[in-house]
Design a protein around this motif. Sequence first.
Motif, PDB file in Angstrom:
ATOM      1  N   LEU A  67       0.809  -1.214   0.000  1.00 42.49           N
ATOM      2  CA  LEU A  67       0.000   0.000   0.000  1.00 42.49           C
ATOM      3  C   LEU A  67       0.848   1.273   0.000  1.00 42.49           C
ATOM      4  O   LEU A  67       0.314   2.378  -0.073  1.00 42.49           O
ATOM      5  N   ASN A  68       2.180   1.097   0.093  1.00 38.34           N
ATOM      6  CA  ASN A  68       3.125   2.223   0.057  1.00 38.34           C
ATOM      7  C   ASN A  68       2.814   3.283   1.117  1.00 38.34           C
ATOM      8  O   ASN A  68       2.951   4.486   0.882  1.00 38.34           O
ATOM      9  N   ALA A  69       2.380   2.829   2.270  1.00 39.54           N
ATOM     10  CA  ALA A  69       2.060   3.736   3.364  1.00 39.54           C
ATOM     11  C   ALA A  69       3.297   4.013   4.205  1.00 39.54           C
ATOM     12  O   ALA A  69       4.159   3.138   4.377  1.00 39.54           O
ATOM     13  N   GLY A  70       3.374   5.221   4.735  1.00 38.42           N
ATOM     14  CA  GLY A  70       4.519   5.609   5.542  1.00 38.42           C
ATOM     15  C   GLY A  70       4.140   6.607   6.615  1.00 38.42           C
ATOM     16  O   GLY A  70       2.962   6.931   6.802  1.00 38.42           O
ATOM     17  N   PRO A  71       5.146   7.136   7.325  1.00 40.12           N
ATOM     18  CA  PRO A  71       4.887   7.997   8.471  1.00 40.12           C
ATOM     19  C   PRO A  71       4.115   9.283   8.175  1.00 40.12           C
ATOM     20  O   PRO A  71       3.594   9.895   9.097  1.00 40.12           O
ATOM     21  N   ASP A  72       4.053   9.718   6.939  1.00 40.82           N
ATOM     22  CA  ASP A  72       3.304  10.939   6.629  1.00 40.82           C
ATOM     23  C   ASP A  72       1.829  10.660   6.347  1.00 40.82           C
ATOM     24  O   ASP A  72       1.057  11.597   6.070  1.00 40.82           O
ATOM     25  N   ASP A  73       1.419   9.389   6.405  1.00 43.45           N
ATOM     26  CA  ASP A  73       0.069   9.012   6.003  1.00 43.45           C
ATOM     27  C   ASP A  73      -0.869   8.850   7.195  1.00 43.45           C
ATOM     28  O   ASP A  73      -0.451   8.523   8.304  1.00 43.45           O
ATOM     29  N   ARG A  74      -2.159   9.077   6.907  1.00 42.10           N
ATOM     30  CA  ARG A  74      -3.221   8.884   7.887  1.00 42.10           C
ATOM     31  C   ARG A  74      -4.157   7.807   7.367  1.00 42.10           C
ATOM     32  O   ARG A  74      -4.590   7.845   6.216  1.00 42.10           O
ATOM     33  N   ALA A  75      -4.477   6.850   8.232  1.00 33.62           N
ATOM     34  CA  ALA A  75      -5.364   5.742   7.861  1.00 33.62           C
ATOM     35  C   ALA A  75      -6.663   5.838   8.645  1.00 33.62           C
ATOM     36  O   ALA A  75      -6.661   5.799   9.883  1.00 33.62           O
TER      37      ALA A  75
END
Length: 263
Positions: A67-75
């Motif tokens: 999903l290419n999610a990282g620390p700058d993302d909100r889920a």
Amino acid sequence: MTAPFAADARTPAELLHAYLRAGAPDADPSRPLITFYDDATGERVELSAKTFDNWVAKTANLLQDELNAGPDDRAALLLPAHWQSAVWLLACWSVGVTAVPGGDPAEADLVISGPDGLEAAQACSGERVALALRPLGGRFPQRPEGFLDYAAEVPGQGDRFAPYSPVDPQSPALETTVDGLPLKLTGEQTVQLAREGALRLGLDTGSRVLSTLSYDDWTGLEAGLLAPLAAGASVVLCRNSGELTADQWEKRIDSERVTLRLG
């Protein structure tokens, strides 16, 4: 004065790691970290800390690599209090993604939804993951259009997880509410509040907390996951249990050796 359990932990993921290292002190080592009941389906699931951590690792790998999610993302997590919801929370915190239980999908970078939230989840312009929340972690009979089916994607992920960069305890970790007011917490603040909750509730490593509360606010997160984890305790999550009789509750509390009921 005795030092708190996992005194060196500064993120929720580190609380889980400390729990694994400690081996559930002062308790039967086979005791589950999470026991889940769904009284609408008759489902009962037990997860030891080791099994729970395996699910967290697989889910974190899915988040980071697929999903290419990282620390700058909100889920946005459109999920009930469920063992898979607890997995997703710890997976987000392992990657450094900010978890927003009950959050607005339109304002999130990705959304994780159970069956009841799929329509609302379509407002998210990023990645969408659907959880069937079926017994034994089963798949949807037909994958919802525009969503990944979590149960189909997670088995192939790795059993160990390492973030691409260390998670900063001072970075955003959780957005929730307290008494209807918004609350934004870093990882370190989340751990501190969890410890304070464990102390207030009188939890220790032998405690067994039963919760029927939602994960959509701090009270439910504290009772049904974070305070027990911060104390090295364990939790019994009960969903769709409103029709249980007093006698059924008494039997469950006795059979699960519950020391504190919340909700």
